[in-house]
Every structure is written in C-alpha cells, then in structure tokens.
Design an enzyme around this catalytic site. Structure first.
Site, PDB file in Angstrom:
ATOM      1  N   SER A 113      17.422  -3.119 -78.985  1.00 35.88           N
ATOM      2  CA  SER A 113      17.192  -4.554 -79.150  1.00 35.88           C
ATOM      3  C   SER A 113      17.736  -5.262 -77.920  1.00 35.88           C
ATOM      4  O   SER A 113      18.287  -4.630 -77.017  1.00 35.88           O
ATOM      5  CB  SER A 113      17.918  -5.056 -80.392  1.00 35.88           C
ATOM      6  OG  SER A 113      19.310  -5.091 -80.135  1.00 35.88           O
ATOM      7  N   LYS A 114      17.579  -6.569 -77.908  1.00 33.71           N
ATOM      8  CA  LYS A 114      18.008  -7.379 -76.755  1.00 33.71           C
ATOM      9  C   LYS A 114      19.460  -7.141 -76.369  1.00 33.71           C
ATOM     10  O   LYS A 114      19.821  -7.273 -75.211  1.00 33.71           O
ATOM     11  CB  LYS A 114      17.810  -8.863 -77.068  1.00 33.71           C
ATOM     12  CG  LYS A 114      16.376  -9.309 -76.933  1.00 33.71           C
ATOM     13  CD  LYS A 114      16.335 -10.801 -76.592  1.00 33.71           C
ATOM     14  CE  LYS A 114      14.929 -11.358 -76.754  1.00 33.71           C
ATOM     15  NZ  LYS A 114      14.739 -12.094 -78.015  1.00 33.71           N
TER      16      LYS A 114
END
Ligand code: GLU
Length: 464
Positions: free
Chosen positions: A239-240
């Site tokens: 994820s980010k």
C-alpha cells in the site's frame, strides 16, 4: 499461432498500480510467447467510481511499459445490452430470480446469522417466489446450486474446491438496473473467447461463483491462473505506506520502463537465478510453471538497482531524449552548450535514475557556476596560480579531446610538482560548483574549451 486468448481487465477507479501492472505483464508475456491474443478490457461498469482520467492513466501506463494489446481496449460500459440480454436469459430459464429483500432486511438477517455463529449469506427468502411483485424495487440474484462442489485446477495454485453451500446467491443486477462485476466479467470473457484468466488471487473466491455462471449460461469454462499478491517489506499487503504504488509515479521519479518490466516480472516469477531480462528474453522464457505460489515482496532497492543497470547500459541517445523532460522540469535548456548525448555518457556510470542524471547534468548548462561556499573555501582559496597555469596549458590544445586534456594536466603536474589529487578536486569545484562529478578529464572534454576556460577565469576573479 496458438488459440490462447488472455486479457487484462482493469477497473478504471485509480492509476495502474504495481500489482495490476504485473498482472498485465504476465498476460502480455504469455500471449506473446504462445503467439496468442492479448485483450485489453476496461471494466468501467461501476459508474460511481470509474473515471476517464483513470482510464487514460491506465492506458498511458500500459503504453509506457510497452504492453500493447492485440484487441481492445474494449469498454465494458458499451456492452450493457448484451449483459442485460444474458440476465434475461437466466431469468427465463429460472437460473436467476428477482429478490425484493430490502437492505435493512438483509442487514438484520446478517446480524442474526452472525449472532447464531452461522456464516452470513443470503437466506433464499425470494428464491422460490413465483410471481414478480409489482412496483417494488428488486435486485436479480443467481440461483446457485446448494449441493455439491465447484472445483478447478488453478494453473498456479493447483486444485481448488469450494462447497457450493458456502457460495451465495450472488447479485447479478443491482436495484438501479446495473449488472455487477461477477456477472459481466463472465459474459465478457466468454464472448471474447478468453480461455485463460490470469489475475490477482484476491479474485480467487469469485472464481467458483463465476464458474457456476459460465455453466448456467452454457459457455465453456476457461482455465484460471491466480497470481499471488504483492506485499511490502513488513509482509503487509502493498500500500501507499510502502512508497509509491503507481507505475507512472516511477516514471516521474526517473525510472526506465525496461527496469520496471524487469522488476515486475521477478515479483513472483523466476528463471534460475537470472535477474536481468530483456523483453525478448522474457517472451522466450516466461511460463506460468515458474510463477511462485507465495506472495512477492516489493523491494524498492532492487528496483533502483535494476534502474541503475539499465541506465548504465542504455543507449546514450535514447537516454538523452528521455532526460530532456527532466532537465526542463529544472528549467534547464540544452539548446546551447554541450551535446546532451555526450553529457549522458559522462553520467551513465553513477546516475541511478533520470532525476539523478538531470541533477548531475545541470552544471554543464548553467550560465554561471556558484560553488557552495564551504567547498569554495576548502578547494579554491589558494589555487589561483594552479588555475592560471592550467588555463595556459589548456589554451595550447589544438584538438580538444580527453587525451589532449589529460596531457595538459600532465604538463601542469610536471611543472608545479603537484599530484592530481591536489589539483583535480579544485578544478572540479571551479567547473561544476560541487565536489562530486564524473572524471575531471571527461567533464572538461564535454564541457568544451570556452566554458572550461571562462569558468576557470571566473574562479580566479572570485579569488582576487
Ligand atoms: N476489473 C477487475 C479488477 O480490476 C478484473 C478482475 C478480473 O481480472 O477478473 O479487479
């Protein structure tokens, strides 16, 4: 030509991320290797979440990576009539039914089921309704079998089986009349003749439901290959938090598409211990047999290492073409000054990204050099006589090249009794403004006579 037909079917609800790009790449490689057909289908049926910008961004990223399709892009939203006709077919054949349960009813029953320790699923209230209820909103559900099992032999994960009683009567069409993903993906894959579905393993639970729908619609069931997901270094789903996950963010950070492709393919696929692959080699060597069953771990350092490799070994002219954009972002124009291809050659060894290369190339094109004051104090203060004799020796060069520049330095060292270690760093600061740069002879050769002499003269001026 084989009869292999594969597809990449992104939903345009955001940019193309690392995981999606890898799925696209695996499909592309297998299609090329087997001389089959690679289809691109934009699954834009979720009107609320799909955007044109996302579609554009996905198409651009595919193009950047060099993943050209043989058919498409098709747009799922343009195939509505077909989808609706197929739902009507299932209704007529009693393989689907209208369900009038309200979201509130469903929620209440869901909570009851959870309290009673049962797995929440649709309880079948409307399954046996004989007549439609006029003027009531409804969804259309698939009448899934309640006995038996649905099995398939996944090309990556091996045999997989689900008990049908575990599967829900999935919704085929929402209250607003729009068909759902699980249904349209089946119709589209079948109608497009897709015979192998390669996708992320987050869809593995959908597969038995989809297989039942293929059967209900009388379509041949394709093969499936579910690619394990990608995790961050902490083993959490990528994820980010783990850094940029958009493919095009890496383009902006100065990565080359071939590095990205090479990196993506190794996230889950291997060929002995080989790390570097050209696209041609990948097409030759790729196979689903060598896709691992466990998750790949995203490793930004490895991507950077690959990028450095491709910069080092890349064609300078092509790199120069790509570098221009990064230089203009820094307000550097290259119309005047050294040939950019020659500049690139001096930087390929050390720049790991095009951003780093642009940083390193900047000094060649600046109007004036303003050395960092600490570096100036340390390296320039007592160098006036050295610079003066260097200028004298450089002025005597008739053919400006690395050999003649080096011999100018040799004469200077002989004359002054100073070693290169005492001269080089000072000349570097005078010419580049910083303390690290390519080799000093290379810099002088590429910078050219005029710029070199004027920068040395400027340095002398600043000393008096
Ligand atoms: N549009 C779906 C997604 O992006 C496609 C899934 C599939 O490949 O079947 O997740």
């Amino acid at each position: 030509m084989s009869d292999l037909r594969v597809r990449f079917a992104p939903s345009p609800t955001g940019f193309l991320h690392i995981g999606g790009a890898r799925t696209a790449l695996f499909n592309y490689l297998l299609a090329r290797k087997e001389k089959g057909v690679f289809i691109l289908r934009i699954e834009d049926t979720d009107v609320a979440r799909s955007t044109r910008e996302s579609t554009e961004a996905i198409l651009q990223a595919m193009e950047w990576l060099g993943l050209s399709c043989d058919e498409g892009p098709y747009y799922q939203s343009q195939r509505r009539e077909l989808h609706i006709a197929k739902i009507e077919q299932l209704l007529r054949e009693k393989k689907a039914y209208r369900c009038y349960c309200t979201p509130e009813d469903l929620e209440a029953r869901r909570e009851d089921a959870l309290k009673a320790g049962r797995k929440p699923k649709y309880d079948g209230t409307c399954r046996e309704l004989e007549e439609p209820i006029p003027n009531s909103p409804f969804v259309i559900r698939f009448r899934a079998p309640r006995e038996g099992a649905t099995s398939f032999d996944d090309r990556i994960k091996g045999p997989i089986s689900f008990q049908n009683e575990e599967l829900d009567d999935v919704i085929l069409q929402r209250t607003d009349g729009t068909p759902t993903y699980n249904f349209v993906v089946v119709v589209d894959d079948a109608e497009m003749g897709v015979n192998l579905v390669i996708r992320g393993d987050d869809h593995i639970n959908n597969t038995p439901r989809q297989i039942l729908m293929y059967e209900a619609l009388g379509y041949p069931v394709p093969e499936f290959a579910h690619v394990p997901m990608i995790l961050g270094a902490d083993k959490a789903r990528l994820s980010k938090r783990h850094g940029a996950t958009s493919v095009m963010a890496y383009k902006e950070m100065g990565y080359l598409p071939e590095a990205m492709v090479n990196y993506l393919v190794r996230l889950g696929w291997s060929y002995g211990d080989q790390e570097i692959f050209t696209m041609e080699e990948l097409i030759d060597k790729f196979s689903l047999e060598n896709v691992g069953r466990s998750a790949g771990v995203f490793n930004p350092e490895k991507l950077l290492w690959l990028n450095a490799h491709y910069i080092k070994t890349g064609d300078p002219e092509r790199l120069a073409g790509l570098l221009r954009e990064f230089l203009s972002a820094r307000d550097i124009t290259t119309d005047e000054g050294p040939e950019l291809t020659e500049v690139v050659k001096t930087l390929q060894e050390r720049a790991r990204t095009l951003v780093e290369m642009a940083e390193g190339a900047e000094f060649y094109y600046l109007e004036e050099i303003h050395p960092d004051p600490a570096a100036a104090a340390k390296f320039l203060s007592d160098k006036k006589p050295v610079f003066e004799s260097l200028i004298r020796h450089l002025k005597q060069i008739s053919q400006w090249n690395e050999v003649s520049v080096e011999s100018a330095f040799s004469s200077l060292m002989e004359e002054s009794g100073l070693k290169l270690g005492k001269i080089g760093p000072s000349v570097r600061v005078a010419l580049t403004g910083v303390t690290t740069s390519p080799g000093i002879y290379e810099v002088i050769t590429v910078l050219g006579r005029d710029k070199t002499l004027s920068r040395l003269e400027k340095a002398i001026e600043s000393l008096s």
